[in-house]
Design a protein around this motif. Structure first.
Motif, mmCIF file in Angstrom:
data_model
loop_
_atom_site.group_PDB
_atom_site.id
_atom_site.type_symbol
_atom_site.label_atom_id
_atom_site.label_comp_id
_atom_site.label_asym_id
_atom_site.label_seq_id
_atom_site.Cartn_x
_atom_site.Cartn_y
_atom_site.Cartn_z
ATOM 1 N N LEU A 1 2.842 9.723 -3.784
ATOM 2 C CA LEU A 1 2.358 8.912 -2.669
ATOM 3 C C LEU A 1 3.543 8.343 -1.902
ATOM 4 O O LEU A 1 4.563 7.982 -2.480
ATOM 5 N N ALA A 2 3.388 8.279 -0.578
ATOM 6 C CA ALA A 2 4.513 7.920 0.290
ATOM 7 C C ALA A 2 4.709 6.413 0.395
ATOM 8 O O ALA A 2 3.751 5.645 0.411
ATOM 9 N N SER A 3 5.962 6.029 0.469
ATOM 10 C CA SER A 3 6.329 4.631 0.685
ATOM 11 C C SER A 3 6.304 4.359 2.187
ATOM 12 O O SER A 3 7.195 4.823 2.921
ATOM 13 N N PRO A 4 5.325 3.650 2.700
ATOM 14 C CA PRO A 4 5.089 3.564 4.146
ATOM 15 C C PRO A 4 6.127 2.774 4.933
ATOM 16 O O PRO A 4 6.212 2.916 6.145
ATOM 17 N N TYR A 5 6.921 1.954 4.263
ATOM 18 C CA TYR A 5 7.878 1.114 4.972
ATOM 19 C C TYR A 5 9.235 1.790 5.194
ATOM 20 O O TYR A 5 10.091 1.247 5.870
ATOM 21 N N GLU A 6 9.411 2.963 4.605
ATOM 22 C CA GLU A 6 10.705 3.629 4.714
ATOM 23 C C GLU A 6 10.558 5.021 5.339
ATOM 24 O O GLU A 6 9.482 5.606 5.343
ATOM 25 N N PHE A 7 11.663 5.529 5.830
ATOM 26 C CA PHE A 7 11.688 6.865 6.424
ATOM 27 C C PHE A 7 13.097 7.429 6.270
ATOM 28 O O PHE A 7 14.059 6.687 6.051
ATOM 29 N N PHE A 8 13.199 8.733 6.359
ATOM 30 C CA PHE A 8 14.534 9.331 6.372
ATOM 31 C C PHE A 8 14.602 10.421 7.428
ATOM 32 O O PHE A 8 13.580 10.980 7.847
ATOM 33 N N ILE A 9 15.827 10.685 7.884
ATOM 34 C CA ILE A 9 16.066 11.702 8.910
ATOM 35 C C ILE A 9 17.058 12.715 8.350
ATOM 36 O O ILE A 9 18.122 12.347 7.828
ATOM 37 N N SER B 1 10.940 12.056 8.130
ATOM 38 C CA SER B 1 10.045 12.263 6.994
ATOM 39 C C SER B 1 9.902 10.961 6.207
ATOM 40 O O SER B 1 10.659 10.006 6.415
ATOM 41 N N MET B 2 8.904 10.937 5.322
ATOM 42 C CA MET B 2 8.622 9.724 4.562
ATOM 43 C C MET B 2 8.862 9.962 3.077
ATOM 44 O O MET B 2 8.286 10.879 2.488
ATOM 45 N N PRO B 3 9.708 9.137 2.449
ATOM 46 C CA PRO B 3 9.991 9.311 1.018
ATOM 47 C C PRO B 3 8.810 8.882 0.166
ATOM 48 O O PRO B 3 7.950 8.118 0.612
ATOM 49 N N SER B 4 8.767 9.387 -1.060
ATOM 50 C CA SER B 4 7.710 8.947 -1.971
ATOM 51 C C SER B 4 8.111 7.621 -2.585
ATOM 52 O O SER B 4 9.294 7.258 -2.635
ATOM 53 N N SER B 5 7.107 6.901 -3.045
ATOM 54 C CA SER B 5 7.354 5.590 -3.637
ATOM 55 C C SER B 5 8.107 5.729 -4.959
ATOM 56 O O SER B 5 7.928 6.705 -5.698
ATOM 57 N N GLU B 6 8.930 4.737 -5.243
ATOM 58 C CA GLU B 6 9.651 4.727 -6.505
ATOM 59 C C GLU B 6 8.864 4.004 -7.599
ATOM 60 O O GLU B 6 9.385 3.764 -8.685
ATOM 61 N N LYS B 7 7.614 3.661 -7.276
ATOM 62 C CA LYS B 7 6.775 3.015 -8.280
ATOM 63 C C LYS B 7 6.553 3.936 -9.474
ATOM 64 O O LYS B 7 6.489 5.155 -9.333
ATOM 65 N N TYR C 1 0.836 -1.192 0.000
ATOM 66 C CA TYR C 1 0.000 0.000 0.000
ATOM 67 C C TYR C 1 0.870 1.240 0.000
ATOM 68 O O TYR C 1 2.063 1.187 0.317
ATOM 69 N N LEU C 2 0.285 2.386 -0.359
ATOM 70 C CA LEU C 2 0.948 3.683 -0.303
ATOM 71 C C LEU C 2 0.092 4.620 0.536
ATOM 72 O O LEU C 2 -1.105 4.374 0.745
ATOM 73 N N LEU C 3 0.698 5.689 0.999
ATOM 74 C CA LEU C 3 -0.028 6.683 1.796
ATOM 75 C C LEU C 3 -0.044 8.029 1.082
ATOM 76 O O LEU C 3 0.951 8.397 0.437
ATOM 77 N N PRO C 4 -1.138 8.769 1.208
ATOM 78 C CA PRO C 4 -1.181 10.101 0.586
ATOM 79 C C PRO C 4 -0.249 11.057 1.314
ATOM 80 O O PRO C 4 -0.066 10.954 2.527
#
Length: 241
Positions: free
Chosen positions: A179-187, A166-172, A148-151
């Motif tokens: 849309l955000a990739s929910p399994y990853e994050f960055f600082i 913060s949450m990166p956008s999906s590479e799809k 799934y992705l998040l808005p």
């Protein structure tokens, strides 16, 4: 002679009545046994169906994720997560006004998803990015939780200051809405921040303790694709109750 015949007839009548009386009892017992067996089969079948329903796992999808996290965040009374690595631990506090991303991070932490994932992208003086791994078990965990992705949620006034989570956008492909990739994050580690990211990515928390550990991770040697030469695993991510 007449008396003898009378007694004979009487005995025969009694025997006939007794025989007739036995049949209904025998039939009733057989019927009761059959009905009990049918009831047992019905009950066993119902139990089996209930067991199958319980065994069916809930899986997140693009269609149900937003509704799920909307309900999930209603009862959340926690907003901190502690992340432990071989270089030390740090704690992040999640923003209450970014409910879907906050709920998602807490949910994945409680599911144990982040454990044994890695900080797989380290860009000097810019960011550290975690939540992914080249291990097969990470892909398996994603499949079990759901795809799934998040808005994005970029209009709450939060900026990409140093220490921002913060949450990166999906590479799809075909992801024009970022849309955000929910399994990853960055600082963000940049001084004072990386404000060119504002408006494109969703800040949903900040480091409140252990920023020196984040800096240590950002200083490791990296190779091609900004992947650390020596893996930096998230040994444990836990909700601070």
């Amino acid at each position: 002679m007449v008396l003898h015949r009378f007694f004979t007839v009487a005995i025969l009548l009694l025997f006939f009545m007794a025989s007739c009386g036995d049949n209904p009892k025998g039939k009733s017992a057989t019927t009761t046994k059959t009905e009990a067996e049918k009831d047992s089969v019905t009950i066993d079948s119902a139990k089996q169906k209930n067991k199958q329903k319980k065994e069916e796992k809930f899986v997140l999808t693009d269609e149900n994720a937003v509704d799920f996290f909307f309900e999930y965040q209603k009862d959340l009374k926690v907003n901190k997560v502690k992340i432990t690595t071989r270089l030390g631990s740090f704690t992040v506090q999640l923003f209450d006004d970014v409910p879907y991303h906050k709920a998602n991070f807490i949910y994945l932490t409680r599911k144990g998803y982040f454990n044994e994932t890695q900080f797989h992208r380290v860009v000097k003086d810019f960011i550290i990015q975690g939540g992914n791994s080249d291990d097969i078990k990470t892909g398996k965990k994603r499949s079990e939780i759901g795809r799934y992705l998040l808005p994005p949620d970029t209009r709450k006034g939060h900026r990409h200051d140093r220490g921002t989570l913060s949450m990166p956008s999906s590479e799809k492909e075909n992801n024009p809405h970022m849309l955000a990739s929910p399994y990853e994050f960055f600082i963000v580690v940049t001084h004072p921040g990386s404000y060119h990211l504002d408006g494109d990515y969703t800040p949903f928390g900040r480091v409140i303790e252990g920023m020196d550990v984040v800096d240590k991770i950002n200083s490791v040697e990296v190779g091609e694709g900004d992947w650390p030469n020596q893996n930096v695993y998230i040994q444990k991510a836990e909700v601070v109750e």
